[in-house]
Every structure is written in C-alpha cells, then in structure tokens.
Design a protein around this motif. Structure first.
Motif, PDB file in Angstrom:
ATOM      1  N   ILE A 217       0.871  -1.179   0.000  1.00 18.36           N
ATOM      2  CA  ILE A 217       0.000   0.000   0.000  1.00 18.36           C
ATOM      3  C   ILE A 217       0.905   1.226   0.000  1.00 18.36           C
ATOM      4  O   ILE A 217       1.777   1.359   0.866  1.00 18.36           O
ATOM      5  N   ASN A 218       0.712   2.096  -0.970  1.00 16.76           N
ATOM      6  CA  ASN A 218       1.559   3.268  -1.138  1.00 16.76           C
ATOM      7  C   ASN A 218       0.711   4.532  -1.187  1.00 16.76           C
ATOM      8  O   ASN A 218      -0.520   4.456  -1.263  1.00 16.76           O
ATOM      9  N   PRO A 219       1.339   5.717  -1.137  1.00 15.33           N
ATOM     10  CA  PRO A 219       0.573   6.960  -1.275  1.00 15.33           C
ATOM     11  C   PRO A 219      -0.284   6.932  -2.534  1.00 15.33           C
ATOM     12  O   PRO A 219       0.205   6.635  -3.624  1.00 15.33           O
ATOM     13  N   GLY A 220      -1.554   7.228  -2.373  1.00 18.27           N
ATOM     14  CA  GLY A 220      -2.514   7.133  -3.468  1.00 18.27           C
ATOM     15  C   GLY A 220      -3.454   5.957  -3.300  1.00 18.27           C
ATOM     16  O   GLY A 220      -4.540   5.935  -3.866  1.00 18.27           O
ATOM     17  N   ASN A 221      -3.032   4.966  -2.503  1.00 18.16           N
ATOM     18  CA  ASN A 221      -3.900   3.826  -2.198  1.00 18.16           C
ATOM     19  C   ASN A 221      -4.975   4.185  -1.173  1.00 18.16           C
ATOM     20  O   ASN A 221      -5.972   3.457  -1.050  1.00 18.16           O
ATOM     21  N   SER A 222      -4.765   5.258  -0.412  1.00 13.73           N
ATOM     22  CA  SER A 222      -5.709   5.618   0.642  1.00 13.73           C
ATOM     23  C   SER A 222      -7.123   5.731   0.090  1.00 13.73           C
ATOM     24  O   SER A 222      -7.363   6.391  -0.919  1.00 13.73           O
ATOM     25  N   GLY A 223      -8.069   5.077   0.782  1.00 19.24           N
ATOM     26  CA  GLY A 223      -9.457   5.072   0.343  1.00 19.24           C
ATOM     27  C   GLY A 223      -9.780   3.931  -0.596  1.00 19.24           C
ATOM     28  O   GLY A 223     -10.944   3.721  -0.942  1.00 19.24           O
ATOM     29  N   GLY A 224      -8.761   3.172  -1.014  1.00 15.56           N
ATOM     30  CA  GLY A 224      -8.971   2.058  -1.920  1.00 15.56           C
ATOM     31  C   GLY A 224      -9.435   0.812  -1.196  1.00 15.56           C
ATOM     32  O   GLY A 224      -9.637   0.801   0.019  1.00 15.56           O
ATOM     33  N   ALA A 225      -9.585  -0.269  -1.956  1.00 13.15           N
ATOM     34  CA  ALA A 225     -10.195  -1.485  -1.428  1.00 13.15           C
ATOM     35  C   ALA A 225      -9.148  -2.514  -1.017  1.00 13.15           C
ATOM     36  O   ALA A 225      -8.154  -2.720  -1.720  1.00 13.15           O
ATOM     37  N   LEU A 226      -9.413  -3.159   0.110  1.00 16.09           N
ATOM     38  CA  LEU A 226      -8.701  -4.368   0.507  1.00 16.09           C
ATOM     39  C   LEU A 226      -9.727  -5.486   0.415  1.00 16.09           C
ATOM     40  O   LEU A 226     -10.709  -5.493   1.161  1.00 16.09           O
ATOM     41  N   VAL A 227      -9.519  -6.413  -0.523  1.00 20.64           N
ATOM     42  CA  VAL A 227     -10.515  -7.449  -0.782  1.00 20.64           C
ATOM     43  C   VAL A 227      -9.916  -8.825  -0.536  1.00 20.64           C
ATOM     44  O   VAL A 227      -8.697  -9.004  -0.534  1.00 20.64           O
ATOM     45  N   ASP A 228     -10.805  -9.803  -0.330  1.00 20.03           N
ATOM     46  CA  ASP A 228     -10.344 -11.171  -0.151  1.00 20.03           C
ATOM     47  C   ASP A 228     -10.127 -11.837  -1.505  1.00 20.03           C
ATOM     48  O   ASP A 228     -10.273 -11.199  -2.558  1.00 20.03           O
ATOM     49  N   SER A 242       5.685   3.609   7.659  1.00 19.86           N
ATOM     50  CA  SER A 242       6.835   3.693   6.767  1.00 19.86           C
ATOM     51  C   SER A 242       7.783   4.793   7.206  1.00 19.86           C
ATOM     52  O   SER A 242       7.350   5.865   7.637  1.00 19.86           O
ATOM     53  N   ASN A 243       9.073   4.509   7.080  1.00 15.76           N
ATOM     54  CA  ASN A 243      10.089   5.527   7.330  1.00 15.76           C
ATOM     55  C   ASN A 243      10.495   6.230   6.041  1.00 15.76           C
ATOM     56  O   ASN A 243      11.115   7.288   6.073  1.00 15.76           O
ATOM     57  N   SER A 244      10.139   5.620   4.907  1.00 14.58           N
ATOM     58  CA  SER A 244      10.546   6.162   3.617  1.00 14.58           C
ATOM     59  C   SER A 244       9.406   6.830   2.860  1.00 14.58           C
ATOM     60  O   SER A 244       9.636   7.515   1.877  1.00 14.58           O
ATOM     61  N   GLY A 245       8.172   6.608   3.307  1.00 15.86           N
ATOM     62  CA  GLY A 245       7.013   7.131   2.597  1.00 15.86           C
ATOM     63  C   GLY A 245       6.390   6.114   1.668  1.00 15.86           C
ATOM     64  O   GLY A 245       5.293   6.325   1.161  1.00 15.86           O
ATOM     65  N   GLY A 246       7.090   5.002   1.424  1.00 14.32           N
ATOM     66  CA  GLY A 246       6.576   3.938   0.572  1.00 14.32           C
ATOM     67  C   GLY A 246       6.257   2.705   1.379  1.00 14.32           C
ATOM     68  O   GLY A 246       6.472   2.646   2.595  1.00 14.32           O
ATOM     69  N   SER A 247       5.782   1.674   0.705  1.00 13.16           N
ATOM     70  CA  SER A 247       5.367   0.450   1.379  1.00 13.16           C
ATOM     71  C   SER A 247       6.556  -0.271   2.001  1.00 13.16           C
ATOM     72  O   SER A 247       7.598  -0.455   1.362  1.00 13.16           O
ATOM     73  N   GLN A 248       6.387  -0.660   3.259  1.00 14.48           N
ATOM     74  CA  GLN A 248       7.390  -1.472   3.946  1.00 14.48           C
ATOM     75  C   GLN A 248       6.740  -2.701   4.563  1.00 14.48           C
ATOM     76  O   GLN A 248       7.218  -3.248   5.548  1.00 14.48           O
TER      77      GLN A 248
END
Length: 374
Positions: A217-228, A242-248
């Motif tokens: 999950i990265n910046p821009g994913n906020s509000g998106g779907a987590l699906v099974d 995250s310490n870098s701003g990207g997915s860790q």
C-alpha cells in the motif's frame, strides 16, 4: 490359442485390479482429481486472482483533488507593520494550487463512494475517475474525523458496485488484494496476506480496529479497497507504517463493516450516531488482575463517571472493574469503546464487573455520544 488365453487371463485380471486400486487411492499420480477428495486445488486457493480483480476493480475509483493553499510567510512578516499591511491586502499573501491523489470505492449504484477523509480534506474540487474511463465531479456528503472516513456522491448511471465481505471472519494468513491508485499510476493491484487483525493504540484515529496487511500500500492507495481472494470488500486502505514514505509491508485498513455503518449514518442522518456510556476508564494493572484472579490483558477500571450519564444511572461507580459487555471481553478498553460506539442509543447492554472482590452484572441503557459534549 485356448491355452494362450488361459495363460493370459490371470495377468490381465491382476492388471485391471491394480489399475482400479491406483485410480481409487492414488489419483494424483495420473493427474486426476477425485471428486470426493477435499484436498482439491480450489480448497488450497486459486493459482490466479484474476476473477477476484475482475469482480472488485470496476468499483474502485481514482480520486484527484485540488485545493488552494496559502504559502507560509517569511519570518520578517512577524513585524506588526507588515502584518497590518497584509491584513489590509496592500501586501497579498501568495497562494498556490495543491493537487493530490487517492482512491475510493463505489458502494451502491446511487453513486455513493467511500474514501478516507484525509484524501479529500479541504479540497476545492474532487474529480473521480472510473475504470471504464468515465469521470465526474464528486460532492462531499459527509465526513467522520474519528474514523478518517468520508462519503462522496457522483451522478453517473450504470455504476459497478463492490461486494461486501465479512471482516470479522478474516483470519491471519488469509490472502488479500489491495486495489487503488498508488502514485497516480491508475488502477493497480497488489497481493499479500492479513498480517494481524484488531490493531489499535496507533493514535491514527479515535476508533481503531485496523486490519494489518503486507499487501503493498503506497501513497494514493488511501481510500482504496482491501478485498479477499473472491473480490469481497474487507477493508478500506487507510494508512501505512513507513520511514521512507513507501510500502514497507505494514499497511492498515479500516474494516468494511465499520465503514459501511459510518456511511449509512452519514447518508441517513447527516452525521454518525454513536453510543455512549459516560465513563472514563483505564486498563487494570497486571498485579490488580492477578489479585482478583482475572485474565491478563482483560479488564478496565472506572476512573470517573459522567454525572447523570448512562453509567451513572445504571448504578456503576468509580472503582468498578469491567470485564465484559454482553458476554464479550473488553480487553484493554479499546474493544469496549468500539462496541459501545457501535451500539445504538436506547439499546440495553449487560456489563459484567468486579466490585470489591464480588462479581456481578448490571444492565445499562446506552446513551448518545453527543450528550457527552453537552
């Protein structure tokens, strides 16, 4: 010839019997799946999640926002004369347009969209882009700062909606897919597992019950779907650690059942209706729990009571140790707070407690959280 057939009869019979035994007990050796064998491929998970993506992705939208922000003034503008001139507009404060990206989920065909509040906060313009190429300006129906959720509405026909799953049945290790608009790339799907459930104490929102996942999950994913793995909505991607701003590998999603309840309240009442008990509590220390023979990490002690509130009217007092509500453990208090908040005002709950070493149960009628500020 007769002697030859007689000679071959028993080897043929034995061969047929052997083949039957192999087919019945060892079908995998021949690449055949036994219809009665529960260890089929489908029970172990699909080799491809394309069907889940095809089901869920059309309901996930890209959100582009624009807002005008005033640039920070240099320190010299702290001078009283310059501040006066600024207020008189003789000196104009510079402004700039800030664009940001996010995602959202179409919940019903009437055009209602769930997203995060921080995605659209203070936006002057909200543009929604659908997977089929259509776009529309969105109107904010309402927000809930305490869960960082927002409800938007667009006026388009023939909208694809997402199937709602049951996050309460989600288990650590379950495969999940995150669908969103990371870095403005457009519809993007990442795959992982549920790493934990019920995450709280992160101080990201007031009511926390996050699903943790290692799906990127990265910046821009906020509000998106987590699906099974079947494309059913389990959560709304909300934050990353995250310490870098990207997915860790640490993403957090708000459970879909909570989000749907928030959305329904906003649409129906224009605000979120939350239950309220009127108590201030703290987790009980381990030594106190041991002295009362209580399970570790379960139990909250009442430190203060709102006079005239539901708890006060029910007979609860300071010093009571609450261990359960409606036969559900309260944990360190977060579970209890979430449970009461989700209870409709006017409903009755049964509170299990310990008072001066004696166990008892008290019934209380849940109030409205808005009364807490009056």
């Amino acid at each position: 010839m007769k002697e030859l057939l007689e000679f071959l009869r028993w080897p043929v019979v034995c061969g047929l019997l052997a083949a039957i035994i192999i087919l019945d007990h060892f079908p995998d050796l021949l690449g055949i799946n036994n219809a009665n064998d529960t260890r089929s491929v489908s029970s172990q998970g699909p080799y491809s999640y394309a069907q889940a993506v095809q089901q869920a992705a059309p309901a996930v939208v890209n959100i582009h926002t624009r807002k005008t922000v005033k640039q920070k003034l240099p320190a010299l503008y702290n001078d009283p004369i310059l501040r006066y001139l600024l207020q008189k507009n003789i000196i104009r404060q510079k402004e700039r347009v800030q664009n940001s990206l996010g995602s959202g989920i179409i919940i019903n065909p009437n055009g209602y969209i769930l997203t995060n509040n921080h995605v659209i906060k203070d936006a002057d313009k909200i543009l929604v882009l659908l997977q089929d190429g259509r776009e529309a300006l969105a109107k904010v129906i309402g927000i809930d700062r305490e869960t960082d959720l927002a409800v938007l509405k667009i006026d388009l026909n023939e909208l694809e909606t997402i199937t709602i799953g049951d996050p309460s049945q989600a288990m650590v290790g379950d495969v999940v897919l995150a669908i969103g608009n990371p870095y403005g790339f457009g519809h993007t799907v990442t795959q992982g597992i549920i790493s934990a459930t019920g995450r709280h104490g992160l101080e990201l929102t007031t009511y926390e019950n996050f699903i943790q996942t290692d799906a990127a999950i990265n910046p821009g994913n906020s509000g998106g779907a987590l699906v099974d793995a079947r494309g059913r909505l389990l959560g709304i991607s909300t934050a990353i650690q995250s310490n870098s701003g990207g997915s860790q590998g640490i993403g957090l999603a708000t459970p879909s059942d909570l989000a749907i309840r928030i959305m329904s309240d906003i649409i129906e009442y224009g605000k979120v209706i939350r239950g309220w008990l009127g108590v201030n509590v703290e987790p009980i220390p381990a030594a106190t729990a041991q002295s009362y023979n209580l399970p570790v990490n379960n139990g909250i002690i009442i430190m203060d009571i709102h006079r005239g509130g539901p708890a006060d009217n029910s007979g609860l007092i300071k010093g009571d140790i609450i261990t359960g509500i409606n036969n559900q453990p309260v944990g360190n208090g977060q579970a209890a707070m979430n449970f009461i908040a989700a209870t409709r005002p006017g409903e009755e709950v049964v509170i299990d407690l310990v008072r001066e070493g004696q166990t008892m149960s008290i019934s209380a009628v849940v109030g409205n959280k808005e009364d807490a500020t009056e």
